[in-house]
Write a protein that holds these residues in place. Structure first.
Motif, PDB file in Angstrom:
ATOM      1  N   TYR A 125       0.790  -1.234   0.000  1.00 37.75           N
ATOM      2  CA  TYR A 125       0.000   0.000   0.000  1.00 37.75           C
ATOM      3  C   TYR A 125       0.828   1.293   0.000  1.00 37.75           C
ATOM      4  CZ  TYR A 125      -3.762  -3.249   1.042  1.00 37.75           C
ATOM      5  OH  TYR A 125      -4.669  -4.285   0.990  1.00 37.75           O
ATOM      6  N   HIS A 126       2.148   1.157   0.094  1.00 35.10           N
ATOM      7  CA  HIS A 126       3.063   2.302  -0.042  1.00 35.10           C
ATOM      8  C   HIS A 126       2.860   3.362   1.043  1.00 35.10           C
ATOM      9  CE1 HIS A 126       3.817   0.349  -3.831  1.00 35.10           C
ATOM     10  NE2 HIS A 126       2.545   0.528  -4.188  1.00 35.10           N
ATOM     11  N   PHE A 127       2.535   2.904   2.263  1.00 35.39           N
ATOM     12  CA  PHE A 127       2.400   3.829   3.379  1.00 35.39           C
ATOM     13  C   PHE A 127       3.759   4.397   3.761  1.00 35.39           C
ATOM     14  CE2 PHE A 127      -1.299   0.956   4.381  1.00 35.39           C
ATOM     15  CZ  PHE A 127      -2.276   1.889   4.063  1.00 35.39           C
ATOM     16  N   LYS A 128       3.752   5.663   4.168  1.00 36.15           N
ATOM     17  CA  LYS A 128       4.984   6.299   4.625  1.00 36.15           C
ATOM     18  C   LYS A 128       4.963   6.587   6.122  1.00 36.15           C
ATOM     19  CE  LYS A 128       6.037   8.386   0.159  1.00 36.15           C
ATOM     20  NZ  LYS A 128       6.334   9.638  -0.591  1.00 36.15           N
ATOM     21  N   LYS A 129       3.768   6.459   6.722  1.00 38.07           N
ATOM     22  CA  LYS A 129       3.617   6.685   8.151  1.00 38.07           C
ATOM     23  C   LYS A 129       2.747   5.569   8.731  1.00 38.07           C
ATOM     24  CE  LYS A 129       3.748  11.740   7.703  1.00 38.07           C
ATOM     25  NZ  LYS A 129       3.017  13.002   7.942  1.00 38.07           N
ATOM     26  N   MET A 130       2.799   5.402  10.073  1.00 37.35           N
ATOM     27  CA  MET A 130       1.970   4.385  10.719  1.00 37.35           C
ATOM     28  C   MET A 130       1.784   4.724  12.185  1.00 37.35           C
ATOM     29  SD  MET A 130       4.670   1.211  11.113  1.00 37.35           S
ATOM     30  CE  MET A 130       6.257   1.440  11.935  1.00 37.35           C
ATOM     31  N   ASN A 131       0.723   4.157  12.764  1.00 33.34           N
ATOM     32  CA  ASN A 131       0.496   4.166  14.205  1.00 33.34           C
ATOM     33  C   ASN A 131       0.531   2.722  14.681  1.00 33.34           C
ATOM     34  OD1 ASN A 131      -0.127   6.964  14.108  1.00 33.34           O
ATOM     35  ND2 ASN A 131      -2.252   6.508  13.621  1.00 33.34           N
ATOM     36  N   ILE A 132       0.855   2.526  15.969  1.00 35.98           N
ATOM     37  CA  ILE A 132       0.918   1.165  16.521  1.00 35.98           C
ATOM     38  C   ILE A 132       0.278   1.115  17.898  1.00 35.98           C
ATOM     39  CG2 ILE A 132       2.492  -0.539  17.547  1.00 35.98           C
ATOM     40  CD1 ILE A 132       4.347  -0.175  15.210  1.00 35.98           C
ATOM     41  N   GLU A 133      -0.532   0.072  18.125  1.00 34.53           N
ATOM     42  CA  GLU A 133      -1.032  -0.268  19.461  1.00 34.53           C
ATOM     43  C   GLU A 133      -0.603  -1.682  19.751  1.00 34.53           C
ATOM     44  OE1 GLU A 133      -3.401  -2.287  22.397  1.00 34.53           O
ATOM     45  OE2 GLU A 133      -3.412  -2.756  20.264  1.00 34.53           O
ATOM     46  N   ALA A 134      -0.158  -1.943  20.992  1.00 34.86           N
ATOM     47  CA  ALA A 134       0.238  -3.296  21.374  1.00 34.86           C
ATOM     48  C   ALA A 134      -0.209  -3.582  22.794  1.00 34.86           C
ATOM     49  CB  ALA A 134       1.750  -3.479  21.248  1.00 34.86           C
ATOM     50  N   HIS A 135      -0.514  -4.848  23.041  1.00 37.16           N
ATOM     51  CA  HIS A 135      -0.964  -5.291  24.364  1.00 37.16           C
ATOM     52  C   HIS A 135       0.025  -6.291  24.938  1.00 37.16           C
ATOM     53  CE1 HIS A 135      -3.356  -7.999  27.066  1.00 37.16           C
ATOM     54  NE2 HIS A 135      -3.699  -6.835  27.562  1.00 37.16           N
ATOM     55  N   SER A 136       0.321  -6.146  26.224  1.00 35.73           N
ATOM     56  CA  SER A 136       1.134  -7.115  26.960  1.00 35.73           C
ATOM     57  C   SER A 136       2.489  -7.327  26.276  1.00 35.73           C
ATOM     58  CB  SER A 136       0.349  -8.427  27.096  1.00 35.73           C
ATOM     59  OG  SER A 136       0.967  -9.304  27.990  1.00 35.73           O
ATOM     60  N   LYS A 154      13.753   4.556   5.398  1.00 34.01           N
ATOM     61  CA  LYS A 154      13.072   3.940   4.256  1.00 34.01           C
ATOM     62  C   LYS A 154      11.791   3.223   4.679  1.00 34.01           C
ATOM     63  CE  LYS A 154      17.297   3.257   1.554  1.00 34.01           C
ATOM     64  NZ  LYS A 154      18.177   2.262   0.866  1.00 34.01           N
ATOM     65  N   LEU A 155      11.650   2.959   5.986  1.00 35.63           N
ATOM     66  CA  LEU A 155      10.459   2.302   6.493  1.00 35.63           C
ATOM     67  C   LEU A 155       9.429   3.345   6.920  1.00 35.63           C
ATOM     68  CD1 LEU A 155      12.142  -0.467   8.692  1.00 35.63           C
ATOM     69  CD2 LEU A 155      10.939  -0.796   6.521  1.00 35.63           C
ATOM     70  N   PRO A 156       8.144   2.984   6.988  1.00 40.89           N
ATOM     71  CA  PRO A 156       7.128   3.932   7.469  1.00 40.89           C
ATOM     72  C   PRO A 156       7.494   4.461   8.846  1.00 40.89           C
ATOM     73  CG  PRO A 156       6.087   2.005   6.511  1.00 40.89           C
ATOM     74  CD  PRO A 156       7.549   1.688   6.586  1.00 40.89           C
ATOM     75  N   GLN A 157       7.319   5.762   9.040  1.00 40.19           N
ATOM     76  CA  GLN A 157       7.719   6.403  10.285  1.00 40.19           C
ATOM     77  C   GLN A 157       6.571   6.370  11.305  1.00 40.19           C
ATOM     78  OE1 GLN A 157      11.158   7.656  10.605  1.00 40.19           O
ATOM     79  NE2 GLN A 157      10.981   6.137   8.984  1.00 40.19           N
ATOM     80  N   LEU A 158       6.921   5.987  12.526  1.00 40.72           N
ATOM     81  CA  LEU A 158       5.933   5.831  13.589  1.00 40.72           C
ATOM     82  C   LEU A 158       5.465   7.190  14.097  1.00 40.72           C
ATOM     83  CD1 LEU A 158       4.416   3.895  15.498  1.00 40.72           C
ATOM     84  CD2 LEU A 158       6.413   3.963  17.019  1.00 40.72           C
TER      85      LEU A 158
END
Length: 278
Positions: A125-136, A154-158
């Motif tokens: 999908y050629h995303f350049k940004k991302m958000n992350i949620e994680a549990h435990s 070069k990877l999507p920036q958090l």
């Protein structure tokens, strides 16, 4: 003939009524929530699956934040398969990650699995940004991913990270140091287990553009039944003031129990506001 003409006029009238209403609802949601194509990726914990993320995702979609959710399945060999499709221009797409080998506690390997998911999404999908949620323990997979990759432009920036019930300095009855205490100002623990010590380089590399929310449950005795609040709060020391913002949210009540945090309506409201609220 008259009946047919009457039916056509009735349908046109109904259409004129519904279209403004639908348009008005969309406008109301756009004023309430961020309208972005940045995906938010959800990681479950030890011995769990993407099913644990479903309550959160369902409620996020019911709130009108997003209409798109897919699953990224990670096989035991690390291969990622995407189930579902994110349409071009989809607003606030959601990605539920499923680790088939969810009982693996090799965090370096789990970090590689996280990277595999990120790269698969990027290539597709050629995303350049991302958000992350994680549990435990999913947080450990994410942190080890960041340890090895957060400086890779070069990877999507958090952009935003939510840590829920994080086992950063271990879990109760397993690898959490005995009598763990922390510095209230810095989050520095008095004792560090081996996996926490390996994350210390993040104090110099954690991405500065990222906003962080640290959520933990307190059943009234300083833990959520599986992780002490002190262990979860040691995340602050790893960030070392580098994050664009850092906040902690303590959840209390019966649904503050470790495995119930991601089935908690209060948590869902906090997540929605943090990730997409205006």
């Amino acid at each position: 003939m008259r009946k047919f003409r009457w039916l056509i006029l009735s349908l046109l009238t109904l259409l004129l009524v519904l279209v403004p209403a639908t348009s008005g609802h969309a406008q109301a949601l756009s004023k309430k929530y961020v309208q972005s194509t940045t995906p938010t990726i959800f990681f479950h914990g030890f011995g769990s699956s993407a099913h644990a993320e479903q309550y959160m995702v369902d409620n996020i979609m019911k709130a009108g934040v997003s209409k798109t959710a897919i699953v990224a399945n990670v096989a035991a060999d690390g291969q990622v398969t995407l189930q579902g499709r994110i349409p071009k221009g989809a607003i606030n797409p959601l990605v539920e990650v499923n680790f088939e080998n969810s009982r693996n506690s090799d965090y370096d390997l789990q970090g590689q699995w996280v990277k595999n998911v990120v790269v698969k999404l990027q290539d597709t999908y050629h995303f350049k940004k991302m958000n992350i949620e994680a549990h435990s323990m999913g947080n450990m997979a994410v942190m080890y991913y960041l340890l090895n990759n957060c400086q890779n432009k070069k990877l999507p920036q958090l952009q935003k990270q939510v840590a829920m019930a994080g086992t950063f300095d271990g879990a109760m009855g397993w690898n959490e140091p005995a009598d763990l205490t922390i510095n209230a100002k810095t989050g520095k623990p008095n004792k560090m287990n081996d996996t926490y010590q390996k994350l210390l380089p993040l104090r110099q590399t954690y991405p500065r553009q990222t906003r962080v929310l640290n959520i933990y449950g307190d059943l009234g005795n300083g833990n959520d039944s599986q992780v002490t609040n002190n262990s979860s709060k040691t995340l602050k020391y790893l960030l070392n003031g580098r994050a664009k913002s850092y906040a902690e949210k303590k959840i209390t009540g019966a649904n503050a129990k470790h495995e119930l945090l991601h089935h908690n309506p209060q948590v869902n409201k906090v997540l929605i506001q943090f990730f997409w609220g205006k």
